[in-house]
Scaffold this active site. Structure first.
Site, mmCIF file in Angstrom:
data_model
loop_
_atom_site.group_PDB
_atom_site.id
_atom_site.type_symbol
_atom_site.label_atom_id
_atom_site.label_comp_id
_atom_site.label_asym_id
_atom_site.label_seq_id
_atom_site.Cartn_x
_atom_site.Cartn_y
_atom_site.Cartn_z
ATOM 1 N N ASP A 67 0.812 -1.219 0.000
ATOM 2 C CA ASP A 67 0.000 0.000 0.000
ATOM 3 C C ASP A 67 0.840 1.261 0.000
ATOM 4 O OD1 ASP A 67 -2.759 -0.507 -0.012
ATOM 5 O OD2 ASP A 67 -2.639 -1.318 2.011
HETATM 6 C C1 BGC Z 1 0.222 1.475 6.248
HETATM 7 C C2 BGC Z 1 -0.075 0.210 5.499
HETATM 8 C C3 BGC Z 1 -1.551 0.026 5.351
HETATM 9 C C4 BGC Z 1 -2.194 1.281 4.766
HETATM 10 C C5 BGC Z 1 -3.694 1.121 4.733
HETATM 11 C C6 BGC Z 1 -0.481 2.641 5.592
HETATM 12 O O1 BGC Z 1 -0.271 3.794 6.335
HETATM 13 O O2 BGC Z 1 1.605 1.664 6.289
HETATM 14 O O3 BGC Z 1 0.498 -0.897 6.159
HETATM 15 O O4 BGC Z 1 -1.813 -1.048 4.510
HETATM 16 O O5 BGC Z 1 -1.856 2.408 5.505
HETATM 17 O O6 BGC Z 1 -4.320 2.189 4.130
HETATM 18 C C1 NOJ Z 2 -1.677 -3.665 5.495
HETATM 19 C C2 NOJ Z 2 -2.855 -3.773 4.583
HETATM 20 O O1 NOJ Z 2 -3.990 -4.183 5.318
HETATM 21 C C3 NOJ Z 2 -2.572 -4.738 3.462
HETATM 22 O O2 NOJ Z 2 -3.650 -4.752 2.557
HETATM 23 C C4 NOJ Z 2 -1.294 -4.384 2.749
HETATM 24 O O3 NOJ Z 2 -1.047 -5.365 1.788
HETATM 25 C C5 NOJ Z 2 -0.133 -4.274 3.713
HETATM 26 N N1 NOJ Z 2 -0.466 -3.374 4.783
HETATM 27 C C6 NOJ Z 2 1.155 -3.805 3.034
HETATM 28 O O4 NOJ Z 2 1.140 -2.480 2.715
#
Ligand code: BGC
Ligand code: NOJ
Length: 811
Positions: free
Chosen positions: A483
């Site tokens: 993400d």
């Molecule tokens: C986090 C990710 C997460 C995302 C969800 C980010 O700030 O680092 O791990 O998946 O937010 O929107």
């Molecule tokens: C948490 C999110 O829930 C997941 O969808 C994503 O793949 C990981 N973070 C990595 O960014």
């Protein structure tokens, strides 16, 4: 350092000091009413939706941490204490917390008084039950005062923590005997209330926080407890609470049990009132009557324990390694069920007010719970698929109450569609229910656009192969699995979302990770087509997969590892030429799991690079070197300080991909080493460093570039749960449900000479004993099923109800 121990006999983690490095929690409830409960009885509760139906209030980012919850105060002479130590923090003479499957028991002793507090949510009912047993273990008579206390939330947790100008005037309660009703907003648009009750008439009560705590008191020093007792306050606005007082006189050796409940009740519109302003309590009274005595409480607890026994009986391993067994048989599967219930909504790190259900998250979670609750996995798949767009792309998130796609985030996360193939095929492999593919499922929740589920999968596959960039790799869109790798977004202003700022689709930014996914799940799609007799479609899919494999080995290959992506300018991300972020874990895991480069040694080389460049004693970091400055063209990943989260943290979710990849290549010792390093039970001894619960996975452990290397965050709600279960149950222990049958294909460490797995699959039970006398790690040399030798290593499904004896020899 340890702060407790595993009690394997009872499937409990037993915590022996309240001063754990962070609150260590448990989840109570598995249907509609949920409570999070820490080892000191901190926590909160809600009905279905942690944002919209919050029953009790919680202040997450508080100091001291975790002082709201389900506390009981004991006053014994001048001493005030809690069995769980918090919030008064009087040093107990004895403390113990047992977190079990769906229940928590906290025990404390002080000055000869022992208190046991048991909490759970009964199956099939919307209440949290709490039994408090007080016993006098001393030689003198004791005159004690016992005060249970909860603070209500005014339902919408977001509004509750921000709209004070209104909220301080809306609170309403009713007191009726031993029950305190919280009925804020019931007079107008709500049809639900909460009730806190005791099984006997109290000697006092309070419903106004100010009266019980004192304006400048607080959970650690409630005025009513420290001075004259409850005041009989009735809350009008401000903060409604439920506090009660029970005066107990206990002879030496005597004990008393009190049963409390915190219930959620809905009334039909025309049955809301008993009289003007008086709520209809019929349903609440029926609920109280269901748990009127200790026998009823015990019976409900037994039902819960049977429920969990049933769930966990689907996969049981006996390996001789107690840490491995307890994770596989109990805690990893337990966490998978919690991710099914909660998705990413409510934990001590997720406020329950943020994200809804994730498309990719839910599809992946399914891989970890489908064997326990296939019927609910089926429903979940149909819900998820209904949020897909007609072109095969998908809403990234949807709301659990409405099941509608979330417009604020929208679509454009281009890995999403392929996860639907992964989840659905795992479901069919588990159940053999090909019929699910005929279910009519809407696109974008629009019934008029409904098509069979099979068509949804086809569009997932086609979306990916028709959205390719200049190198022929899949376009990344807003982000792929990561993400925080936002290649098209270019966010420059504080407060903007990194993911949804800027255009969703660049024509250039490409993802090698999605290419790996396409090869892996595209092959599964081809196999599905073949199993359905759609030979031509299968062959066509295979051609696309082959083409993508070739492109990945060309534009996706960097010389010693797979590249990560191409950015919006066509520059390599995750290659030797990059100053920071030269090598990433995700494409190595996904591409090797897909079998890319297996024949020509590149898969071996990629995993060697992972070992040499990304390994640490606490797991594999996401990338190296970390980003030390903000890269506008890469986005959120470079916003984290080095070593945290996606910026070179040990992101536990993709470590099991490496486990699966190593197993794919037959490296049993290495696969197990990677598994062990992030596995909580093996980290129990370093809990002072790791800090989160030693019985569940956390999303992230600080990487070697962080000052707090080894410290975990964000426990419980993470895709790590499902993927580690897949990696250990399917890749290491090697029991793989497939469309065609149950494949036996272990890849074990060389010192694991034999093990047994009992696996329920498609209505039969398979008792599988595997031996590896020469420590070969992989390759089934001999497979005997019910006394007969079988060619190959795939067992076709046996009739429902049969018990099948399987022995496999590796070598
Ligand atoms: C986090 C990710 C997460 C995302 C969800 C980010 O700030 O680092 O791990 O998946 O937010 O929107
Ligand atoms: C948490 C999110 O829930 C997941 O969808 C994503 O793949 C990981 N973070 C990595 O960014």
């Amino acid at each position: 350092m340890k702060f407790g121990y595993f009690d394997d006999e009872r499937s409990e983690y037993v915590i022996t000091t309240p001063r754990t490095p962070l609150p260590w929690i448990n989840y109570l409830g598995s249907e509609d009413l949920f409570a999070l409960c820490s080892n000191t009885a901190g926590g909160y509760s809600f009905y279905r939706d942690a944002r919209l139906r919050r029953i009790t209030r919680y202040r997450y980012n508080n100091s001291p941490l975790d002082s709201d919850g389900f506390h009981v105060y004991i006053r014994d002479g001048d001493t005030v204490w809690n069995p769980g130590w918090q919030p008064v923090q009087t040093e107990p003479d004895f403390y113990r917390c047992r977190h079990g499957l769906g229940y928590t028991v906290i025990e404390g002793k002080k000055n000869g008084v022992a208190v046991r507090q048991e909490l759970f949510v009964p199956k099939g009912d919307n209440c949290l039950l709490m039994r408090v047993r007080v016993s006098n273990e001393g030689a003198d008579e004791k005159a004690l005062k016992v005060f249970p206390y909860v603070e209500f939330c005014l339902w919408d947790a977001m509004d509750d923590s921000s709209n004070f100008q209104r909220n301080f005037s809306t609170g309403e309660v009713e007191i009726d005997g031993a029950a305190i009703y919280h009925k804020t907003e019931y007079r107008e648009r709500r049809n639900h209330y909460a009730v806190f009750w005791a099984d006997r008439q109290p000697d006092g009560f309070d419903t106004s926080r100010e009266a019980f705590m004192g304006v400048y008191g607080g959970p650690a020093r409630p005025e009513a407890v420290f001075s004259g007792g409850c005041t009989g306050s009735v809350a009008h606005g401000w903060q409604p609470v439920a506090a009660q007082q029970f005066n107990l006189t206990l002879a030496p050796g005597a004990a008393e049990e009190l049963i409390f409940g915190l219930g959620y009740i809905e009334n039909p519109q025309d049955e809301k009132w008993e009289a003007l302003g008086v709520i209809n309590k019929t349903r609440a009274k029926a609920m109280m009557a269901r748990y009127a005595d200790g026998a009823a409480f015990d019976a409900a607890l037994r039902t819960l324990s049977e429920h969990w026994k049933g769930l966990l009986s689907s996969y049981r391993a006996s390996t001789g390694d107690e840490k491995l067994d307890r994770m596989v048989n109990v805690w990893n599967q337990y966490q998978c069920m919690v991710t099914f219930n909660m998705s990413r909504s409510a934990s001590y790190f997720e406020s329950g007010m943020g994200r809804g259900m994730g498309f990719r998250d839910s599809c992946q979670d399914l891989l970890g719970f489908v064997h326990m609750i296939p019927e609910r996995a089926r429903e979940r798949i149909l819900d998820i698929a209904a949020t897909q767009f007609p072109d095969g792309s998908a809403y990234h998130q949807y709301q659990p109450l409405t099941k509608k796609g979330n417009l604020d985030v929208g679509s454009g996360f281009n890995d999403d569609p392929l996860w639907l193939i992964a989840g659905t095929c795992a479901y069919i492999a588990e159940t053999g229910d090909f019929g699910i593919l005929d279910e009519l499922v809407p696109f974008d929740n629009d019934e008029s656009l409904a098509e069979p589920l099979l068509e949804h999968l086809r569009r997932s596959f086609n979306y990916t192969r028709t959205h390719l960039g200049p190198h022929g790799l899949p376009l990344t869109g807003r982000a792929d699995w990561n993400d925080c790798l936002n290649l098209n977004c270019f966010s420059e202003h504080p407060g903007e979302s990194f993911q949804i700022t800027g255009p969703s689709e660049g024509p250039v930014a490409e993802s090698v990770f999605i290419a790996g996914m396409f090869v892996k799940y595209g092959s599964v799609w081809a196999r599905l087509c073949r199993a359905l007799g759609r030979e031509e479609e299968a062959a066509d899919a295979e051609r696309s997969v082959e083409k993508m494999t070739a492109v990945t080995l060309d534009a996706g290959w960097d010389g010693e590892w797979f590249r990560r992506a191409y950015d919006a300018f066509g520059h390599v991300v995750g290659g030797k030429e990059c100053e920071e972020g030269q090598i990433f874990i995700e494409p190595q895991g996904m591409c090797v799991m897909a079998g890319i480069g297996k024949e020509d040694g590149r898969a071996e080389l990629a995993l060697k690079s992972v070992r040499e460049r990304l390994d640490t004693e606490y797991g594999i970091v996401l990338q190296q070197p970390p980003y030390r400055r903000y890269h506008l063209e890469l986005g959120e990943i470079s916003s984290y300080p080095p070593g945290y989260k996606e910026n070179a943290g040990i992101f536990c979710h993709n470590n099991p991909w490496i486990v699966c990849a190593e197993a794919e290549l037959g490296h049993g010792d290495r696969a197990f080493e990677v598994y062990r390093r992030t596995c909580p039970a093996y980290l129990e001894d370093i809990s002072e460093i790791h800090r989160t619960e030693p019985y569940v996975y956390s999303q992230m452990v600080a990487g070697k570039d962080a000052p707090t290397f080894g410290e975990a965050k964000n426990s419980w709600l993470t895709g790590t749960a499902a993927w580690t279960f897949v990696s250990v149950s399917q890749a290491i222990l090697g029991i793989k449900p497939e469309l065609e049958g149950l494949r036996i294909d272990p890849c074990v460490p060389s010192d694991l000479k034999s093990f047994t797995v009992t696996r329920r699959w498609r209505g039969a039970v398979y008792v599988i004993t595997v031996s590896d006398p020469e420590g070969r790690q992989k390759g089934v040399r001999e497979l005997i099923v019910d006394g007969e030798r079988l060619e190959g290593n795939v067992i076709p499904a046996r009739p429902e109800g049969s018990v099948v004896k399987v022995t496999a020899v590796l070598g």
